[in-house]
Scaffold this active site. Sequence first.
Site, PDB file in Angstrom:
ATOM      1  N   LYS A  91     -17.844  20.149  20.856  1.00  0.00           N
ATOM      2  CA  LYS A  91     -17.765  18.691  20.981  1.00  0.00           C
ATOM      3  C   LYS A  91     -19.053  17.974  20.593  1.00  0.00           C
ATOM      4  O   LYS A  91     -19.076  16.760  20.439  1.00  0.00           O
ATOM      5  CB  LYS A  91     -17.374  18.331  22.414  1.00  0.00           C
ATOM      6  CG  LYS A  91     -15.988  18.851  22.760  1.00  0.00           C
ATOM      7  CD  LYS A  91     -15.330  18.057  23.870  1.00  0.00           C
ATOM      8  CE  LYS A  91     -13.915  18.549  24.086  1.00  0.00           C
ATOM      9  NZ  LYS A  91     -13.638  18.872  25.482  1.00  0.00           N
ATOM     10  N   GLU A 269     -35.416  27.561  26.254  1.00  0.00           N
ATOM     11  CA  GLU A 269     -36.499  26.683  26.720  1.00  0.00           C
ATOM     12  C   GLU A 269     -37.501  27.478  27.568  1.00  0.00           C
ATOM     13  O   GLU A 269     -38.710  27.263  27.496  1.00  0.00           O
ATOM     14  CB  GLU A 269     -35.936  25.509  27.521  1.00  0.00           C
ATOM     15  CG  GLU A 269     -36.987  24.511  27.969  1.00  0.00           C
ATOM     16  CD  GLU A 269     -36.376  23.255  28.560  1.00  0.00           C
ATOM     17  OE1 GLU A 269     -36.172  22.283  27.809  1.00  0.00           O
ATOM     18  OE2 GLU A 269     -36.095  23.243  29.786  1.00  0.00           O
TER      19      GLU A 269
END
Length: 320
Positions: A91, A269
């Site tokens: 999406k 991260e």
Amino acid sequence: MQLSNGKTLTLILLSALLLGSEVHIESHHLVAPDSLQYKQPSIVSGRTDVVAVTPWLAPVVWEGTFNPVLLDSIYKPQNISIAVTVFAVGKYVMFLKDFLETAEQHFFIGFNVHVYVFTDQPTKVPQVKMAAGRQLTVCSVPSSKRWQEISARRMELIQTLIEEKLQNRNDFIFCLDVDSKFHGRWGTESLSGLVAVIHPGYYRDDRSRFPYERRPESRAYVGPGQGDFYYCGGAFGGLLQEVHQLAKTCRSNFEADAKEGIEAAWQEESHLNRYMWINKPSKVLSPEYLWQDFKPRNPEVYIVRFSGVVKNYAEIRPNV
Ligand code: UDP
Ligand code: MN
């Protein structure tokens, strides 16, 4: 050893040949046109509300610490080119239009920019009119059922992109989250060897509160009393060779962890933060370079240049 300039240059070129890599001598040599006039820089007054240099003497870029006209006129004659990677899987393709359109307004205006969009739905990449010297390439990637995996695979794809397509073609690269928009200038002031962005969520906190990976078994581990800043996974960059080294290291550490059944707290991260603890960034970008729309602007942030949009995780991620 005293060498004439000619000899030094020959030596540098020779070692580059031996190493099989291209040198970017110009990138380290800042030549300004002598015709340029600009405001006198002061050595005693400047910003006092923020820190503009790290303990290892890397600049921290805040509005008011640089002269954009001067920097652009130094880099313009070098004809540099900047690659950008952005991932839009599932999406997340819905974020591409705003990302690409605002990049056309604010990101390295007047420079060569090559955006690489990695997506599982190439037909849904919007047509955005790009200025001369700017181009976009769509790269197909498989879809995934877990957002952690999409996010984690970015390092692998960045590594292979640099190895297979970018060598000798681009000078710098920035790797950016797609769920964000540009609101202000992001340009030559951000260029350096290894560039990290301070995460907007933790920059006033004590390091004990940073969400580093805290399990020593993980290769992303950062211990108590360690860590400089908490950096974003959503924006980093620098010279191709530097980012290649970073992506390769984070990818292999991530995969070695996975083999032992460990997934770091914040996936890549966490690995990026571990990497930057050991390999100090040569330039640090302030949270102006990745703010979050839901966060009210703090007084030391004079300008928001790039910011994450508010999103409904349950709606857009393949898993929660
Ligand atoms: N991403 C994607 N599809 C997904 C999840 C993530 O393409 O289903 C990519 C996208 O580029 C996104 C990045 O991975 O910007 C990081 O994920 P996200 O932005 O959700 O993390 P957050 O910024 O919220 O920590
Ligand atoms: Mn994001």
